[in-house]
Design a protein around this motif. Sequence first.
Motif, PDB file in Angstrom:
ATOM      1  N   ALA A 157      71.135  35.208  43.944  1.00 57.86           N
ATOM      2  CA  ALA A 157      71.043  36.796  44.305  1.00 57.86           C
ATOM      3  C   ALA A 157      72.050  37.426  43.440  1.00 57.86           C
ATOM      4  CB  ALA A 157      71.404  36.919  45.780  1.00 57.86           C
ATOM      5  N   LEU A 213      66.520  41.934  48.714  1.00 64.16           N
ATOM      6  CA  LEU A 213      67.073  41.171  47.702  1.00 64.16           C
ATOM      7  C   LEU A 213      67.280  39.619  47.889  1.00 64.16           C
ATOM      8  CD1 LEU A 213      69.939  42.372  45.259  1.00 64.16           C
ATOM      9  CD2 LEU A 213      70.243  40.105  46.259  1.00 64.16           C
ATOM     10  N   GLU A 214      67.526  39.414  49.214  1.00 63.92           N
ATOM     11  CA  GLU A 214      68.102  38.100  49.465  1.00 63.92           C
ATOM     12  C   GLU A 214      66.572  37.171  49.463  1.00 63.92           C
ATOM     13  OE1 GLU A 214      70.634  36.233  49.670  1.00 63.92           O
ATOM     14  OE2 GLU A 214      72.229  37.975  49.561  1.00 63.92           O
ATOM     15  N   GLU A 261      69.127  44.739  51.034  1.00 63.12           N
ATOM     16  CA  GLU A 261      69.988  43.496  50.821  1.00 63.12           C
ATOM     17  C   GLU A 261      68.877  42.390  51.643  1.00 63.12           C
ATOM     18  OE1 GLU A 261      72.760  40.767  49.878  1.00 63.12           O
ATOM     19  OE2 GLU A 261      72.670  42.982  49.439  1.00 63.12           O
ATOM     20  N   ARG A 262      68.355  42.692  52.607  1.00 56.56           N
ATOM     21  CA  ARG A 262      67.173  41.566  53.149  1.00 56.56           C
ATOM     22  C   ARG A 262      66.186  41.468  51.851  1.00 56.56           C
ATOM     23  NH1 ARG A 262      62.097  42.610  55.698  1.00 56.56           N
ATOM     24  NH2 ARG A 262      62.581  44.807  55.563  1.00 56.56           N
ATOM     25  N   ALA A 270      70.851  50.369  52.904  1.00 58.17           N
ATOM     26  CA  ALA A 270      71.714  49.079  52.306  1.00 58.17           C
ATOM     27  C   ALA A 270      71.198  47.560  52.721  1.00 58.17           C
ATOM     28  CB  ALA A 270      73.073  49.306  52.463  1.00 58.17           C
ATOM     29  N   ALA A 271      70.999  47.921  54.366  1.00 61.40           N
ATOM     30  CA  ALA A 271      70.710  46.376  55.088  1.00 61.40           C
ATOM     31  C   ALA A 271      69.105  46.122  54.655  1.00 61.40           C
ATOM     32  CB  ALA A 271      70.764  46.884  56.691  1.00 61.40           C
ATOM     33  N   ARG A 319      71.502  41.220  41.411  1.00 60.86           N
ATOM     34  CA  ARG A 319      72.120  42.236  41.665  1.00 60.86           C
ATOM     35  C   ARG A 319      72.960  42.599  40.343  1.00 60.86           C
ATOM     36  NH1 ARG A 319      74.243  38.943  46.018  1.00 60.86           N
ATOM     37  NH2 ARG A 319      73.423  40.004  47.770  1.00 60.86           N
TER      38      ARG A 319
END
Length: 272
Positions: free
Chosen positions: A254, A243-244, A240-241, A236-237, A258
Amino acid sequence: MNESTAGAAQSALSLQLPAPPAALLRMAALMAAPTCDVDTLGDVIEADMALSSALLKTVNSAFFKLSGRVQTVREAITYLGHREVSAITLQNALRAAFPPAPELEALWQRATERSRWMGVVAQALGFDAWAAHSAGLFEECGKALLYRHAASRYRLIWAQAPADDALLVSLEMQAFGASHDILGAALCETWGLQASAVHSVRHHVQTQTTLALSGPLGHRRIAAVSALAHHATASAADFERCLESIAQQLELPAARLRAAISSLPPRQEAPA
């Protein structure tokens, strides 16, 4: 990627890229146009018996769960839409270009799942869904080319980096003087895919590793969807990195990325 680079890679390996069916080149040109003439698309696919037969077999499989049996390409387009039919046709043709091998089954399965993921997300974002789908399908085809070229040798190299394409590219360059990202992009060009799809395939390993997008906006968009697809199965981390970083580089919220990813249908087993 340019013609001299592709030619040099092929020459170093004495590797012959499989030629696409003529109908597939015409189909690719239709799909790259701003609007697709559906009647002409149906004519093009129907004119190639092998392509149309493989398409109907896939469409009538349990995967699509259609209420009745589809008898013609036109019916398939009516039921599934022109992009889905073209995607199935391209997928079947690519797979048929390589001799069957147990080692490649997982590769084709990933290609099918990744291409669908990328096409849906790109469409939700307003990007070129056909280019994204094509890029996802061809992303690993360079591995199939190297396997076909030297199966025993490549099997050993592949086993050293089963889940690390950055390491695999390095090993491929040492062993063959060419890597699967370069060869995959060369095959994309030969098969008439759009420049943004070629760019994504050529740089997918670097993009997925560094998250740095390059090239014109259309190229960066397809490469971004590729990176998102790759990191969707990471922690997940890490996702998320990714995606950002993608959102910042494309100057998009962002939340919009999502939302596009949340539009994906539930995962199901892809057709063989």
